[in-house]
Scaffold this motif. Sequence first.
Motif, PDB file in Angstrom:
ATOM      1  N   THR A  87      12.548   4.974 -24.352  1.00  0.00           N
ATOM      2  CA  THR A  87      12.707   5.999 -25.392  1.00  0.00           C
ATOM      3  C   THR A  87      13.895   6.905 -25.088  1.00  0.00           C
ATOM      4  O   THR A  87      14.722   7.190 -25.973  1.00  0.00           O
ATOM      5  N   LEU A  88      13.999   7.352 -23.846  1.00  0.00           N
ATOM      6  CA  LEU A  88      15.086   8.282 -23.511  1.00  0.00           C
ATOM      7  C   LEU A  88      16.430   7.565 -23.416  1.00  0.00           C
ATOM      8  O   LEU A  88      17.454   8.115 -23.822  1.00  0.00           O
ATOM      9  N   SER A  89      16.435   6.328 -22.911  1.00  0.00           N
ATOM     10  CA  SER A  89      17.702   5.578 -22.856  1.00  0.00           C
ATOM     11  C   SER A  89      18.224   5.313 -24.263  1.00  0.00           C
ATOM     12  O   SER A  89      19.428   5.426 -24.533  1.00  0.00           O
ATOM     13  N   LYS A  90      17.299   4.974 -25.176  1.00  0.00           N
ATOM     14  CA  LYS A  90      17.685   4.746 -26.573  1.00  0.00           C
ATOM     15  C   LYS A  90      18.316   6.011 -27.161  1.00  0.00           C
ATOM     16  O   LYS A  90      19.339   5.954 -27.854  1.00  0.00           O
ATOM     17  N   SER A  91      17.705   7.152 -26.855  1.00  0.00           N
ATOM     18  CA  SER A  91      18.215   8.413 -27.393  1.00  0.00           C
ATOM     19  C   SER A  91      19.589   8.756 -26.814  1.00  0.00           C
ATOM     20  O   SER A  91      20.470   9.247 -27.526  1.00  0.00           O
ATOM     21  N   ILE A  92      19.771   8.478 -25.522  1.00  0.00           N
ATOM     22  CA  ILE A  92      21.098   8.720 -24.915  1.00  0.00           C
ATOM     23  C   ILE A  92      22.133   7.805 -25.562  1.00  0.00           C
ATOM     24  O   ILE A  92      23.221   8.256 -25.944  1.00  0.00           O
ATOM     25  N   ILE A 149       8.793   5.582 -21.485  1.00  0.00           N
ATOM     26  CA  ILE A 149       9.643   6.776 -21.376  1.00  0.00           C
ATOM     27  C   ILE A 149      11.088   6.373 -21.098  1.00  0.00           C
ATOM     28  O   ILE A 149      12.026   6.901 -21.698  1.00  0.00           O
ATOM     29  N   TYR A 150      11.255   5.409 -20.188  1.00  0.00           N
ATOM     30  CA  TYR A 150      12.610   4.940 -19.853  1.00  0.00           C
ATOM     31  C   TYR A 150      13.321   4.421 -21.104  1.00  0.00           C
ATOM     32  O   TYR A 150      14.479   4.768 -21.373  1.00  0.00           O
ATOM     33  N   GLY A 165      24.736   8.394 -15.698  1.00  0.00           N
ATOM     34  CA  GLY A 165      23.673   7.392 -15.660  1.00  0.00           C
ATOM     35  C   GLY A 165      23.989   6.141 -16.447  1.00  0.00           C
ATOM     36  O   GLY A 165      24.972   6.088 -17.178  1.00  0.00           O
ATOM     37  N   PRO A 166      23.139   5.122 -16.302  1.00  0.00           N
ATOM     38  CA  PRO A 166      23.436   3.828 -16.921  1.00  0.00           C
ATOM     39  C   PRO A 166      23.450   3.846 -18.448  1.00  0.00           C
ATOM     40  O   PRO A 166      24.251   3.140 -19.063  1.00  0.00           O
ATOM     41  N   LYS A 169      22.066   6.424 -28.500  1.00  0.00           N
ATOM     42  CA  LYS A 169      22.284   6.878 -29.880  1.00  0.00           C
ATOM     43  C   LYS A 169      23.244   8.082 -29.912  1.00  0.00           C
ATOM     44  O   LYS A 169      24.062   8.230 -30.818  1.00  0.00           O
TER      45      LYS A 169
END
Lengths: 255, 255
Positions: free
Chosen positions: A245-250, A242-243, A216-217, A252
């Motif tokens: 929050t989860l993108s930030k976590s990925i 949600i997009y 994913g991106p 990180k």
Amino acid sequence: MRVVCLGSGNVASHMAAAFKAKGAELLQVWSRSLENAQALAGKLGALATNDLGEVDLTADLYLIAVKDDAIANVAEHLRGLNALVLHTSGATSIDVLKKQGLKQYGVLYPLQTFSKSKALDFSKVPLCLEADSPETLIHLQEIAGSLSPLVYNLSSDDRKIVHVAAVFACNFTNHLYQLGQEILQHHHLDFELLKPLILETAEKVQVASPFDVQTGPAVRNDEQTMENHLDLLKDRPDLEEIYKTLSKSIKKTYL
Amino acid sequence: MRVVCLGSGNVASHMAAAFKAKGAELLQVWSRSLENAQALAGKLGALATNDLGEVDLTADLYLIAVKDDAIANVAEHLRGLNALVLHTSGATSIDVLKKQGLKQYGVLYPLQTFSKSKALDFSKVPLCLEADSPETLIHLQEIAGSLSPLVYNLSSDDRKIVHVAAVFACNFTNHLYQLGQEILQHHHLDFELLKPLILETAEKVQVASPFDVQTGPAVRNDEQTMENHLDLLKDRPDLEEIYKTLSKSIKKTYL
């Protein structure tokens, strides 16, 4: 083995059916709702009651599969019993049963997602066990082992950790499937499109580490694609959140 | 059919292998990295190059499977070609190929998650098609239909929506698996515990709507369990944020 099932929800239904399939005699189903007790008892060839005072006290096994905050109240009615009393909760300590002066008690937590609408192969359900004593644990291991080969001994503290991890890997995941479906339906696109992707994602981590197979991106830090996606979601601030929050976590995790 | 593959990543590798398995002749693999081009070309019995000026212009089909922002640059080198030129991106419009004066062009977007470490049954990959003309679309449908029975016609706009939905249902989902694993490993617990749950969650939505089969504390509005979970995550503010964001979204959906 003579079993009384306390509860009539998803977990109670699937576990009582699994016991019956292995030859147990289901004596009785108790539920706060008589209608629900009767529905499950009908399937199991058992009697139904909604009165805790009328619970049959002659069984070998009591399966408490009710909401977490109702376990204590149900257990009180089994005070002093000689039979094996089990609760099935991932989030609740074994101590809730300790206070009732029971002779044998423990936890039989099925680490699976149960829905009444979907049949399930119980031999693929991990069963997490805890017991009041080594003797009870051996007894419980025999019982659990007859239901599924996937048997684990877990302390109350470890079971809580597993329960949190399961919320991430299952409850939140299913919600993301639902949001994916919602995005498609809003544009009159068919959820069928996503089903092979959903299955492959889950199958992949059966043989590979999720860390190693992330796609994913976000993991590519493809900022342009992520911006385009957020632009498509701009009418849905909840999905944008949600997009992000989860993108930030990925990011990180990988960058 | 004689194919040139432009790209050597996960998508390029799986798609080129699928073409080869169906009898296509892989002439050449181009990649910015000669090492990567050689690695994939070796598997396919093709030649390798990292020079766009040396791309073989005698093929029937050009498969552009590179990062989204590199498609235009690669396509420029195919300017005026008579052969069928396809890109494989979910997030990129067909227009990126329009400008190159190509005679036949289109999109062959495989809606699946590919990892080099995991083999894949290509007959279960939905292929989303778009073409410059009805004639090219018929040609493309024949080619795609030989790779997989799951063939869909999607406009560039619809393909972008599907791509966003796929990020939720796959990329974010896999990340949640990884976080579940991380939580377990931090407490020396085995990821094996979660694998049946992950698989069942994905299998359930193959036959039921994810809306109907949601489980967990948020959909039951079990505040006590959610508070206990947040307490267990209190040393990981990033996981707390994800827990709160997704629980809020589940509650908003059902309550």
